[in-house]
Scaffold this active site. Structure first.
Site, PDB file in Angstrom:
ATOM      1  N   GLY A 128       3.384   0.582   5.561  1.00 11.23           N
ATOM      2  CA  GLY A 128       4.499   1.191   6.276  1.00 11.23           C
ATOM      3  C   GLY A 128       4.180   1.511   7.723  1.00 11.23           C
ATOM      4  O   GLY A 128       4.804   2.392   8.308  1.00 11.23           O
ATOM      5  N   CYS A 146     -10.226   3.982   8.954  1.00 13.92           N
ATOM      6  CA  CYS A 146      -9.607   3.770   7.643  1.00 13.92           C
ATOM      7  C   CYS A 146      -8.856   2.436   7.623  1.00 13.92           C
ATOM      8  O   CYS A 146      -8.959   1.680   6.658  1.00 13.92           O
ATOM      9  CB  CYS A 146      -8.665   4.932   7.322  1.00 13.92           C
ATOM     10  SG  CYS A 146      -7.851   4.753   5.737  1.00 13.92           S
ATOM     11  N   SER A 183       6.003   4.040   3.303  1.00 16.01           N
ATOM     12  CA  SER A 183       5.552   2.984   2.377  1.00 16.01           C
ATOM     13  C   SER A 183       6.525   2.826   1.210  1.00 16.01           C
ATOM     14  O   SER A 183       6.614   1.741   0.618  1.00 16.01           O
ATOM     15  CB  SER A 183       4.123   3.229   1.896  1.00 16.01           C
ATOM     16  OG  SER A 183       3.937   4.545   1.491  1.00 16.01           O
ATOM     17  N   MET A 220      -4.219   4.110  -2.888  1.00 19.29           N
ATOM     18  CA  MET A 220      -5.668   4.299  -2.821  1.00 19.29           C
ATOM     19  C   MET A 220      -5.976   5.782  -2.971  1.00 19.29           C
ATOM     20  O   MET A 220      -5.408   6.612  -2.247  1.00 19.29           O
ATOM     21  CB  MET A 220      -6.198   3.841  -1.457  1.00 19.29           C
ATOM     22  CG  MET A 220      -5.963   2.380  -1.164  1.00 19.29           C
ATOM     23  SD  MET A 220      -6.700   1.914   0.418  1.00 19.29           S
ATOM     24  CE  MET A 220      -5.630   2.769   1.576  1.00 19.29           C
ATOM     25  N   ALA A 247       0.869  -1.182   0.000  1.00 17.99           N
ATOM     26  CA  ALA A 247       0.000   0.000   0.000  1.00 17.99           C
ATOM     27  C   ALA A 247       0.902   1.227   0.000  1.00 17.99           C
ATOM     28  O   ALA A 247       1.578   1.504   0.988  1.00 17.99           O
ATOM     29  CB  ALA A 247      -0.881  -0.013   1.245  1.00 17.99           C
ATOM     30  N   MET A 248       0.932   1.940  -1.124  1.00 22.20           N
ATOM     31  CA  MET A 248       1.887   3.049  -1.273  1.00 22.20           C
ATOM     32  C   MET A 248       1.154   4.383  -1.248  1.00 22.20           C
ATOM     33  O   MET A 248       0.319   4.659  -2.100  1.00 22.20           O
ATOM     34  CB  MET A 248       2.675   2.886  -2.579  1.00 22.20           C
ATOM     35  CG  MET A 248       3.555   1.645  -2.568  1.00 22.20           C
ATOM     36  SD  MET A 248       4.542   1.464  -4.069  1.00 22.20           S
ATOM     37  CE  MET A 248       5.760   2.761  -3.863  1.00 22.20           C
ATOM     38  N   SER A 249       1.488   5.197  -0.232  1.00 20.08           N
ATOM     39  CA  SER A 249       0.809   6.483  -0.063  1.00 20.08           C
ATOM     40  C   SER A 249       1.579   7.625  -0.713  1.00 20.08           C
ATOM     41  O   SER A 249       1.096   8.736  -0.761  1.00 20.08           O
ATOM     42  CB  SER A 249       0.676   6.781   1.427  1.00 20.08           C
ATOM     43  OG  SER A 249       1.979   6.829   1.985  1.00 20.08           O
ATOM     44  N   CYS A 256      -5.796  13.167   7.347  1.00 23.51           N
ATOM     45  CA  CYS A 256      -5.383  13.434   5.963  1.00 23.51           C
ATOM     46  C   CYS A 256      -6.415  14.190   5.155  1.00 23.51           C
ATOM     47  O   CYS A 256      -6.070  15.043   4.343  1.00 23.51           O
ATOM     48  CB  CYS A 256      -4.985  12.132   5.280  1.00 23.51           C
ATOM     49  SG  CYS A 256      -6.339  10.949   5.077  1.00 23.51           S
TER      50      CYS A 256
HETATM   51  N1  ATP Z   1      -3.690   6.584   0.161  1.00 27.21           N
HETATM   52  C1  ATP Z   1      -3.006   5.488   0.456  1.00 27.21           C
HETATM   53  N2  ATP Z   1      -2.794   4.538  -0.464  1.00 27.21           N
HETATM   54  C2  ATP Z   1      -2.117   3.402  -0.181  1.00 27.21           C
HETATM   55  N3  ATP Z   1      -1.599   3.153   1.029  1.00 27.21           N
HETATM   56  C3  ATP Z   1      -1.770   4.059   1.989  1.00 27.21           C
HETATM   57  C4  ATP Z   1      -2.471   5.277   1.768  1.00 27.21           C
HETATM   58  N4  ATP Z   1      -2.456   5.981   2.918  1.00 27.21           N
HETATM   59  C5  ATP Z   1      -1.781   5.236   3.811  1.00 27.21           C
HETATM   60  N5  ATP Z   1      -1.366   4.078   3.265  1.00 27.21           N
HETATM   61  C6  ATP Z   1      -0.603   2.970   3.906  1.00 27.21           C
HETATM   62  O1  ATP Z   1      -0.805   2.998   5.304  1.00 27.21           O
HETATM   63  C7  ATP Z   1       0.448   3.222   5.970  1.00 27.21           C
HETATM   64  C8  ATP Z   1       0.241   4.078   7.186  1.00 27.21           C
HETATM   65  O2  ATP Z   1      -0.439   5.246   6.795  1.00 27.21           O
HETATM   66  P1  ATP Z   1      -0.190   6.630   7.533  1.00 27.21           P
HETATM   67  O3  ATP Z   1      -1.064   7.642   6.866  1.00 27.21           O
HETATM   68  O4  ATP Z   1      -0.287   6.406   8.968  1.00 27.21           O
HETATM   69  O5  ATP Z   1       1.273   6.802   7.051  1.00 27.21           O
HETATM   70  P2  ATP Z   1       2.568   7.558   7.243  1.00 27.21           P
HETATM   71  O6  ATP Z   1       3.223   7.238   8.544  1.00 27.21           O
HETATM   72  O7  ATP Z   1       2.413   8.978   6.844  1.00 27.21           O
HETATM   73  O8  ATP Z   1       3.337   6.694   6.116  1.00 27.21           O
HETATM   74  P3  ATP Z   1       3.891   7.090   4.712  1.00 27.21           P
HETATM   75  O9  ATP Z   1       5.211   7.759   5.011  1.00 27.21           O
HETATM   76  O10 ATP Z   1       4.035   5.796   3.978  1.00 27.21           O
HETATM   77  O11 ATP Z   1       2.869   8.031   4.094  1.00 27.21           O
HETATM   78  C9  ATP Z   1       1.343   3.842   4.908  1.00 27.21           C
HETATM   79  O12 ATP Z   1       2.704   3.601   5.197  1.00 27.21           O
HETATM   80  C10 ATP Z   1       0.881   3.123   3.670  1.00 27.21           C
HETATM   81  O13 ATP Z   1       1.441   1.821   3.582  1.00 27.21           O
END
Ligand code: ATP
Length: 381
Positions: free
Chosen positions: A147, A123, A37, A56, A30-32, A219
């Site tokens: 991540g 979520c 991620s 997503m 899951a890549m944000s 977010c």
């Molecule tokens: N829009 C998205 N699409 C796909 N995966 C997501 C999305 N938002 C979050 N994730 C997944 O959920 C994890 C945790 O989300 P969170 O928003 O807490 O992240 P984060 O600590 O800011 O991580 P990252 O640095 O990867 O954005 C992310 O590392 C990613 O793997």
């Protein structure tokens, strides 16, 4: 980098009996578009998994908020750039409808009821570890990886969810609601690392996102003003104005909507009084906000509903454990009694706690292990 007592890393391909079939193990990452991620994808691709990146799209982002949230075009672009640099396939999945129904509508409806929601848990429960996990399995993946800073201990008969090693980043609090069966299908490769180590790996891998700033807390609320966001989505009749009263019934003022308040809040009450006042309770039925002095916020326990247990179905008796009642804060010792209906939990704190906030998650730990959790219904005094 990893805790030696716990086998929390994904199964290593070097350990696989049958390398030929193991190298085909597909994992959806899951890549944000963030660094965490990105590194997750980099590690798994480097270990020989057949990694597939999926971002997503959860909501449409107003232009002024680009780069501050996880699904802006900039973030999708970053995720794609990282996937390209790792030579892994990358797709965008549009889950805007599900996110609106399961996260944004829940978020607003909790404020309407005078409660303080936790959209990150919603979520995780409904999007990442339900819809996206199902999609990943349907794509032939053995695992979904994210991540998150949390660990899964696979050394026993059943996987256990553990806290992340980096206590400043530990995200296990947001994961209590995962279906137990899902734990066997999830990888959290960063759980044994610190954030600094993750950034170092990103630099070593030359990932585009290595220096990218942390994403903001909620977010989908552009600019962070969640009260304005909620107010926009509530109709005139739903704003529930009312009176601000002390615990002894003295009326101190009026307000124009209970969605502007959270239990434990001190700032922004618009009152002048001879001692600092905090929100002690919110009554949606008549719009009353009850305020009191610091000591009046103390609770001896709480009731949690809609609990999900990861470590047991229903324990035989009360359990001595620790509970975390808000993300920012350490778990505190408590006695947990799971009700006859195990979706209800009764908690007695060892020492009174302040600002037990309805709508927030109560997550139970025994040391590193997450036992499960539920949603705070009410404090008990
Ligand atoms: N829009 C998205 N699409 C796909 N995966 C997501 C999305 N938002 C979050 N994730 C997944 O959920 C994890 C945790 O989300 P969170 O928003 O807490 O992240 P984060 O600590 O800011 O991580 P990252 O640095 O990867 O954005 C992310 O590392 C990613 O793997």
């Amino acid at each position: 980098m990893q805790s030696c007592s716990v086998d929390q890393r994904p199964p290593s391909l070097e350990d696989a009996d049958d390398i030929a079939s193991a190298v085909q193990d597909r994992v959806v990452v899951a890549m944000s578009g963030g660094v965490d991620s990105s590194v997750t994808a980099g590690i798994l691709a480097g270990e020989g998994y057949d990694a597939v990146g999926i971002a997503m799209r959860l909501y449409s982002t107003p232009q002024e908020s680009y780069t501050k949230s996880c699904c802006s075009p900039d973030d999708l672009f970053d995720a794609r750039t990282v996937a390209d640099s790792l030579s892994i396939p990358f797709y965008v999945a549009n889950y805007e409808d599900a996110f609106r129904e399961r996260v944004i509508e829940y978020f607003v409806s909790e404020y309407r009821r005078g409660r303080t929601p936790n959209p990150c848990v919603a979520c995780n429960d409904h999007l990442k570890f339900d819809i996206l996990l199902q999609r990943s399995l349907a794509l032939g993946a053995s695992y979904l990886a994210t991540g998150h800073f949390a660990r899964i201990d696979r050394s026993g008969d059943v996987p256990k969810l553990l806290r992340g090693v980096d206590r400043n980043k530990d995200q296990s609090y947001f994961l209590f609601g995962l279906p137990r069966e899902a734990l066997g299908r999830i990888l959290f490769p960063l759980g044994g690392m610190t954030k600094d180590e993750v950034r170092d790996i990103a630099r070593t891998m030359g990932l585009e996102t290595a220096e990218k700033a942390e994403s903001q807390e909620i977010c989908f609320v552009g600019g962070g003003d969640y009260k304005a966001f909620v107010a926009k989505l509530l109709s005139e009749q739903e704003r529930t104005p009312g009176r601000i009263v002390t615990t002894s019934g003295e009326v101190l003022g009026e307000h124009d909507g209970i969605h502007n308040f959270t239990v434990g809040q001190r700032r922004g009450l618009g009152l002048s009084y001879h001692e600092p006042l905090y929100v002690k309770a919110i009554r949606p039925e008549d719009g009353t906000v009850v305020v009191g002095g610091r000591d009046e916020l103390a609770a001896r326990g709480l009731v949690a509903e809609r609990c999900n247990w990861l470590s047991f179905d229903r324990p035989n008796g009360p359990i001595e454990c620790q509970v975390k009642i808000r993300y920012a804060g350490e778990p505190v010792p408590c006695l947990l009694t799971v009700g006859a209906d195990p979706t209800t939990a009764f908690v007695e704190f060892e020492e009174t706690q302040r600002a037990v906030t309805p709508g927030q998650a109560a997550v139970f730990y025994q040391g590193e292990e997450v036992l499960g959790g539920g949603w705070i219904e009410e404090p008990r005094s």
